[in-house]
Design a protein around this motif. Structure first.
Motif, mmCIF file in Angstrom:
data_model
loop_
_atom_site.group_PDB
_atom_site.id
_atom_site.type_symbol
_atom_site.label_atom_id
_atom_site.label_comp_id
_atom_site.label_asym_id
_atom_site.label_seq_id
_atom_site.Cartn_x
_atom_site.Cartn_y
_atom_site.Cartn_z
ATOM 1 N N PRO A 1 -11.099 8.983 -11.482
ATOM 2 C CA PRO A 1 -11.090 9.615 -10.212
ATOM 3 C C PRO A 1 -9.742 8.798 -9.499
ATOM 4 O O PRO A 1 -9.710 7.874 -9.684
ATOM 5 C CB PRO A 1 -12.238 8.838 -9.643
ATOM 6 N N GLY A 2 -9.247 9.897 -8.811
ATOM 7 C CA GLY A 2 -7.875 9.394 -7.999
ATOM 8 C C GLY A 2 -6.599 9.863 -8.965
ATOM 9 O O GLY A 2 -5.330 9.629 -8.526
ATOM 10 N N LEU A 3 -6.583 10.110 -10.377
ATOM 11 C CA LEU A 3 -5.522 10.246 -11.087
ATOM 12 C C LEU A 3 -5.564 11.733 -11.278
ATOM 13 O O LEU A 3 -6.411 12.681 -11.713
ATOM 14 C CB LEU A 3 -5.709 9.616 -12.572
ATOM 15 N N TYR A 4 -4.315 12.504 -10.896
ATOM 16 C CA TYR A 4 -4.078 13.781 -11.146
ATOM 17 C C TYR A 4 -2.992 14.048 -12.120
ATOM 18 O O TYR A 4 -2.059 13.304 -12.143
ATOM 19 C CB TYR A 4 -3.795 14.388 -9.785
ATOM 20 N N LEU A 5 -3.046 15.082 -12.929
ATOM 21 C CA LEU A 5 -1.958 15.485 -13.854
ATOM 22 C C LEU A 5 -1.331 16.549 -13.103
ATOM 23 O O LEU A 5 -1.673 17.443 -12.559
ATOM 24 C CB LEU A 5 -2.460 15.872 -15.211
ATOM 25 N N ALA A 6 0.068 16.721 -13.488
ATOM 26 C CA ALA A 6 1.067 17.417 -13.256
ATOM 27 C C ALA A 6 2.141 17.395 -14.480
ATOM 28 O O ALA A 6 3.428 17.047 -14.315
ATOM 29 C CB ALA A 6 1.677 17.523 -11.997
ATOM 30 N N THR A 7 1.789 18.209 -15.535
ATOM 31 C CA THR A 7 2.316 18.002 -16.794
ATOM 32 C C THR A 7 2.150 19.305 -17.624
ATOM 33 O O THR A 7 1.212 20.119 -17.251
ATOM 34 C CB THR A 7 1.913 16.721 -17.307
ATOM 35 N N GLY A 8 2.709 19.205 -18.876
ATOM 36 C CA GLY A 8 2.246 20.242 -19.947
ATOM 37 C C GLY A 8 3.087 21.501 -19.616
ATOM 38 O O GLY A 8 2.611 22.604 -19.999
ATOM 39 N N THR B 1 0.897 -1.140 0.065
ATOM 40 C CA THR B 1 0.058 -0.077 -0.012
ATOM 41 C C THR B 1 0.899 1.358 0.009
ATOM 42 O O THR B 1 1.910 1.294 0.560
ATOM 43 C CB THR B 1 -0.751 0.032 1.322
ATOM 44 N N CYS B 2 0.497 2.230 -0.785
ATOM 45 C CA CYS B 2 1.003 3.429 -0.777
ATOM 46 C C CYS B 2 0.102 4.494 -1.094
ATOM 47 O O CYS B 2 -0.738 4.288 -1.878
ATOM 48 C CB CYS B 2 2.217 3.399 -2.105
ATOM 49 N N GLN B 3 0.136 5.534 -0.564
ATOM 50 C CA GLN B 3 -0.845 6.611 -0.652
ATOM 51 C C GLN B 3 -0.680 7.223 -2.086
ATOM 52 O O GLN B 3 -1.949 7.431 -2.589
ATOM 53 C CB GLN B 3 -0.966 7.623 0.475
ATOM 54 N N VAL B 4 0.383 7.622 -2.502
ATOM 55 C CA VAL B 4 0.612 8.422 -3.647
ATOM 56 C C VAL B 4 1.502 7.798 -4.627
ATOM 57 O O VAL B 4 2.621 7.676 -4.047
ATOM 58 C CB VAL B 4 0.749 10.022 -3.609
ATOM 59 N N ALA B 5 1.140 7.586 -5.868
ATOM 60 C CA ALA B 5 2.141 7.156 -6.791
ATOM 61 C C ALA B 5 2.571 8.220 -7.632
ATOM 62 O O ALA B 5 1.493 9.069 -8.113
ATOM 63 C CB ALA B 5 1.860 5.990 -7.673
ATOM 64 N N VAL B 6 3.732 8.806 -7.771
ATOM 65 C CA VAL B 6 4.099 9.712 -8.638
ATOM 66 C C VAL B 6 4.952 9.404 -9.809
ATOM 67 O O VAL B 6 5.807 8.404 -9.534
ATOM 68 C CB VAL B 6 4.925 10.911 -7.951
ATOM 69 N N LEU B 7 4.294 9.224 -11.023
ATOM 70 C CA LEU B 7 4.931 8.852 -12.053
ATOM 71 C C LEU B 7 5.825 9.895 -12.576
ATOM 72 O O LEU B 7 5.225 11.038 -13.200
ATOM 73 C CB LEU B 7 3.700 8.521 -13.150
ATOM 74 N N GLY B 8 7.023 9.653 -12.626
ATOM 75 C CA GLY B 8 7.912 10.490 -13.311
ATOM 76 C C GLY B 8 8.877 11.137 -12.365
ATOM 77 O O GLY B 8 8.423 11.819 -11.543
ATOM 78 N N ALA B 9 10.186 10.811 -12.629
ATOM 79 C CA ALA B 9 11.189 11.517 -11.782
ATOM 80 C C ALA B 9 12.000 12.436 -12.218
ATOM 81 O O ALA B 9 13.163 12.846 -12.120
ATOM 82 C CB ALA B 9 12.144 10.303 -11.399
ATOM 83 N N GLY B 10 11.167 13.213 -13.165
ATOM 84 C CA GLY B 10 11.711 14.914 -13.514
ATOM 85 C C GLY B 10 11.627 16.023 -12.537
ATOM 86 O O GLY B 10 11.090 15.426 -11.344
ATOM 87 N N ILE B 11 11.960 17.004 -13.019
ATOM 88 C CA ILE B 11 12.000 18.059 -11.996
ATOM 89 C C ILE B 11 10.326 18.353 -11.210
ATOM 90 O O ILE B 11 10.309 18.610 -9.978
ATOM 91 C CB ILE B 11 12.309 19.281 -12.439
ATOM 92 N N LEU C 1 -5.034 17.297 -3.118
ATOM 93 C CA LEU C 1 -4.884 16.373 -2.347
ATOM 94 C C LEU C 1 -5.544 16.371 -1.091
ATOM 95 O O LEU C 1 -5.797 15.511 -0.186
ATOM 96 C CB LEU C 1 -3.798 15.494 -2.599
ATOM 97 N N THR C 2 -5.162 17.486 -0.413
ATOM 98 C CA THR C 2 -5.558 17.615 0.961
ATOM 99 C C THR C 2 -6.924 18.697 1.127
ATOM 100 O O THR C 2 -7.366 18.572 2.235
ATOM 101 C CB THR C 2 -4.384 18.705 1.997
ATOM 102 N N GLY C 3 -7.188 19.265 0.072
ATOM 103 C CA GLY C 3 -8.417 20.286 0.219
ATOM 104 C C GLY C 3 -8.186 21.320 1.031
ATOM 105 O O GLY C 3 -9.141 22.081 1.236
ATOM 106 N N ARG C 4 -6.982 21.683 1.358
ATOM 107 C CA ARG C 4 -6.327 22.916 2.047
ATOM 108 C C ARG C 4 -6.891 24.095 1.285
ATOM 109 O O ARG C 4 -6.914 24.160 -0.165
ATOM 110 C CB ARG C 4 -4.929 22.936 2.499
ATOM 111 N N THR C 5 -6.791 25.270 1.765
ATOM 112 C CA THR C 5 -7.034 26.492 1.186
ATOM 113 C C THR C 5 -5.856 26.988 0.255
ATOM 114 O O THR C 5 -4.711 27.030 0.742
ATOM 115 C CB THR C 5 -7.260 27.755 2.335
ATOM 116 N N LEU D 1 0.237 23.168 -5.965
ATOM 117 C CA LEU D 1 -1.273 23.093 -6.270
ATOM 118 C C LEU D 1 -1.766 21.578 -6.109
ATOM 119 O O LEU D 1 -2.701 21.365 -5.937
ATOM 120 C CB LEU D 1 -1.243 23.429 -7.778
ATOM 121 N N ILE D 2 -0.627 20.437 -6.414
ATOM 122 C CA ILE D 2 -0.996 19.207 -6.227
ATOM 123 C C ILE D 2 -1.399 18.836 -4.793
ATOM 124 O O ILE D 2 -2.502 18.264 -4.451
ATOM 125 C CB ILE D 2 0.141 18.424 -6.782
#
Lengths: 376, 83
Positions: free
Chosen positions: A325-332, A5-15, A352-356, A347-348
């Motif tokens: 649902p559950g998939l987020y983009l950080a690209t482009g 189990t892992c809460q978040v998978a980040v695909l891509g080890a770029g910057i 994911l936390t719903g904070r302000t 922003l991510i």
């Protein structure tokens, strides 16, 4: 067989992936980073490493301001090999139109309360003696920076690892199904969220994401300390960077901390080969030489290419992927991902936390392109 | 007999036969360390054929010239990194 189990998978080890992993780990998420290739070996290694403000749209200006502030706050912590250079940016005005743009920039920066200065012909010549005579002036942004991005990405991942993040290079994610990521070695990871930070790779894995690879060429010289002192960009750059579909080159020249001079840049859609195109490279050098005639006496030692992940409106895709649902983009991020990696990570975490959020979420949401074909 | 020409290495006059390459002339002037690497290590000629770039010196104000690929000319001024 149990599935780890892992809460978040980040695909891509770029910057971008590295910044997201670091921010998520610091926000107490359990993170695993997945990349078939070494850290920062894609667009991150190919880029120029310019930390700069871009004011071509309010959303880009807000994102780059937030990000640049974060970079400058981080600077004291960055390891030496990140080669952080406090050089500032000079936007060069070659004609009256570009001088008008300098004045518009001045107004926008003043309205935003951001430090900047207009240089006249004489002040510009004093600031950069190797520029050709007769340039009309420049817009000077003192707090812009240059870094060496692959080392910054590595450092961010080390920071994430100190907060328990796992790094898995050498395997690729071959399927993402809401709550599970299936890897190329046959293993599976249970996730609450997946963050797709694979640049141009996003479009291959998620058809319908409106990203087009935009090839760029760069060349670096031997060490000539002091040849240029600031990151130099011609003001025509923004027009060419976002305004057109045709191949273009513009003068972008950076000092590196080693004394090397990094020279760009080109933009080409639909170029499939990674190879250096000698004609395009010659155009890049010719354009830069129009601004810096002495460049012809310098020895170029290495040239390479990379692919920027370009979106139709020049803004990145940050937030939920509407189809899953559950998939987020950080690209482009196109050519600004080094700068905006840190704002993207913030922003991510907001999503994911719903904070302000400090930044508006809307301008960057992938949903703004729902229903738009990827290759309009 | 080849003619002798006079050049300067780090400001010191050196007489060499014409057609001597700069690497040979700098060596003849007594220098083993031609330049410093990025990390400050001493470097000197290695391949002698323009491939390794280890023998770079400043010639007449132009940095990073490969000394093994340039022939001496009368009055040439050569600087090594430790000058």
């Amino acid at each position: 067989m149990s599935v780890p189990t892992c809460q978040v998978a980040v695909l891509g080890a770029g910057i971008v992936g590295a910044a997201c992993a670091r921010a998520l780990a610091q926000a107490d998420f359990q993170v695993v980073i997945i990349d078939p290739n070494p850290i920062g070996s894609g667009a991150t290694a190919a880029g120029m490493g310019h930390i700069l403000l871009i004011d071509d749209s309010p959303a880009q200006f807000a994102l780059t301001q937030n990000s640049r502030q974060q970079w400058n706050d981080l600077a004291p912590e960055l390891p030496d090999d990140c080669e952080f250079v406090k050089c500032g940016t000079l936007w060069l005005a070659a004609d009256e139109d570009e001088l008008d743009e300098v004045r518009r920039k001045e107004e926008r920066f003043r309205a935003a309360g951001v430090a900047a200065e207009v240089l006249d012909t004489r002040q510009l010549a004093a600031a950069e003696p190797n520029l050709r005579a007769g340039l009309l002036g420049a817009f000077f942004i003192p707090d812009d920076r240059v870094i060496y991005p692959p080392c910054a990405a590595r450092w961010m991942i080390e920071e994430a690892q100190r907060h328990g993040t796992q790094l898995r290079t050498g395997v690729s994610a071959i399927e993402v199904t809401g709550k599970e990521v299936r890897l190329s070695d046959g293993s599976r990871i249970s996730v609450e969220f997946t963050v797709h930070a694979t640049g141009c790779g996003t479009a291959k894995m998620l058809p319908g994401v409106p990203i087009r690879p935009r090839k760029g060429h760069l060349i670096i010289t031997d060490r000539y300390p002091g040849f240029v002192r600031h990151a130099l960009l011609e003001l025509g750059y923004i027009k060419k960077a976002h305004g057109t579909d045709t191949d273009s080159v513009s003068c972008v020249v950076h000092p590196r901390r080693t004394g090397q001079v990094l020279v760009g840049s080109s933009r080409q859609f639909d170029a499939e080969s990674k190879d250096v195109d000698p004609r395009m490279l010659a155009r890049v050098v010719a354009r830069a030489t129009e601004f810096l005639p002495g460049l012809t006496r310098l020895s170029g030692i290495r040239a390479w290419t990379g692919f920027r992940a370009a979106t139709p409106d020049g803004l990145p895709l940050i937030g939920p992927y509407p189809e899953l649902p559950g998939l987020y983009l950080a690209t482009g991020h196109e050519g600004h991902g080094i700068t905006t990696s840190l704002g993207t990570a913030e922003l991510i975490v907001d999503h994911l936390t719903g904070r302000t959020p400090r930044l508006p979420l809307e301008p960057y949401l992938p949903a703004r392109f729902s229903g738009v074909p990827a290759h309009a | 007999m080849p003619e002798t020409i006079r050049i300067k290495v780090n400001g010191v006059a050196v007489d060499v036969p014409e057609h001597t390459n700069v690497a040979a002339a700098v060596t003849r002037a007594g220098h083993v360390h031609f330049r410093r690497s990025v990390t400050g290590q001493p470097r000197g000629p290695l391949c002698g054929m323009g491939i390794c770039f280890e023998c770079r010196v400043t010639i007449d104000g132009q940095p990073h010239r490969r000394s093994c690929q340039v022939l001496c000319r009368p009055g040439m001024e050569i600087q090594t990194d430790d000058a």
